[in-house]
Write an enzyme that holds these catalytic residues in place. Sequence first.
Site, short mmCIF file in Angstrom:
data_model
loop_
_atom_site.label_atom_id
_atom_site.label_comp_id
_atom_site.label_asym_id
_atom_site.label_seq_id
_atom_site.Cartn_x
_atom_site.Cartn_y
_atom_site.Cartn_z
N ALA A 1 0.83 -1.21 0.00
CA ALA A 1 0.00 0.00 0.00
C ALA A 1 0.86 1.27 0.00
O ALA A 1 1.97 1.24 0.53
CB ALA A 1 -0.91 0.01 1.23
N ASP B 1 0.52 -10.72 7.60
CA ASP B 1 1.56 -9.89 8.20
C ASP B 1 2.89 -10.53 7.83
O ASP B 1 2.93 -11.66 7.32
CB ASP B 1 1.38 -9.72 9.71
N CYS C 1 11.93 5.02 2.31
CA CYS C 1 12.01 6.43 1.93
C CYS C 1 12.59 7.22 3.11
O CYS C 1 12.11 8.30 3.44
CB CYS C 1 10.66 6.96 1.50
#
Lengths: 318, 122
Positions: free
Chosen positions: A111, A160, A229
């Site tokens: 996502a 998960d 990031c």
Amino acid sequence: MIKVFQKYQEIIGDWQLFCEIIQQPAPQYLRINRLKTTDITFQELVTRYSLPVNKTDLFPNLYCWSDDRHSAGETILHWAGYYYIQDPASLLPVLALNVKPGESVLDLCAAPGGKTLYLAEYVGSDGLIIANEPVPVRRQALQSNIQRLAATNVLISSYDGQSVPEKNKFSAILVDAPCSGEGSRRYVDKTPQELSSAEEKKLTGRQFQLLFKAYRLLQPGGRLIYSTCTFNPAENEAIIDRLLQNTDAILSNIDTDNLLNAAINSSDSFDKISLDNGVTCWNNQQFNPTLEGICRCYPHHLNSGGMVFGLVRKPVSN
Amino acid sequence: MIEGKSVYLVSRNISYPAGWKFEGIGLRVARLTTNSFKPGNRFLQRLGKTITRNIIEVTPGELTALLERKEIVPGKVRNCERGFVAISYKTVVVGCGFWSGDSLRSQISKGLAKIFPLEQLI
């Protein structure tokens, strides 16, 4: 200078430029959705809709939004899935994975789907992207983007990190791990907070678990990209270093010239840009020297957010 | 592929990973109803220009009214039968509508109207 970044002064090649750029908001970039349209058709639509965009020197499928009053998300063309708002730095890990048409690829932390849907373009209609996302609200955003961009080759799962079944092995995996997000500073009007040592330990533990699991899911001879990031070596080089210490994984050098060749349209700009290498020492911790082969894309490189990524291979004889 | 009450469009030749539990795959084509089906907005958008019948091109004013959930009588209607139709704006399909034979009402998600200011429909 933003305090949280001070500690990176020694590892960032062009520190002055970094300081200048990191405090400016980043432009909004639009990636054309080639699952639905072509570059030529999109250009016609830009004209017909008087879309306030400019071509950039970056990827040929990328435009830059030029209207300060509205967001690029507030248009009919966005609603109809003709483009995805995406940071150019986030396209680099996908390119570095170098997936082939027809390949099945696992995207472990998928996502909201920007990289997933870019991968879906590359594997084509004979390939499959398995987009895994355990967090329900984030999975909803992923599903919504898959529908909006009309991808027919993306499967969504909700495991998960620890419970992904290991029966299936993959030739290519993307682990875009949850991180402290320092590289998104230009997109969010919020100064990143320094993580406490307990927070950092918890986060890096999770990052390592995800990378380790992904490595177990690789076929012999397969490759994975680990990306975040954020700039912190503790969340990047140190994680891959742990994998190299505990498995037979090999870190491959990423051919940055090839990457930039794909990323940059103009040869004039290409000459001026080079990404930074990975670091091999951080907070008195020495890493495997091959970790220099990691790519560090800072906001001043592509006038974007930031992205750090490394290419890991599993030996054929595993 | 049929999953629950929906039909999904999935690429050919996909080999599913064995034993993998999944939450969804592909593009939703339609929702099945008792006697018929309702086409999905995203599927109609995907078909886009390939739709040649049962498509109504609307003006900015008409689209604005549709997004305000008003029933409209469009200026131009050709090759349309009563039932679900594609709504197109500046040649881009924006979603699904219902053409009664006299008037058109929107089946487009209410979300679209919230996403962007209607005055932008220029």
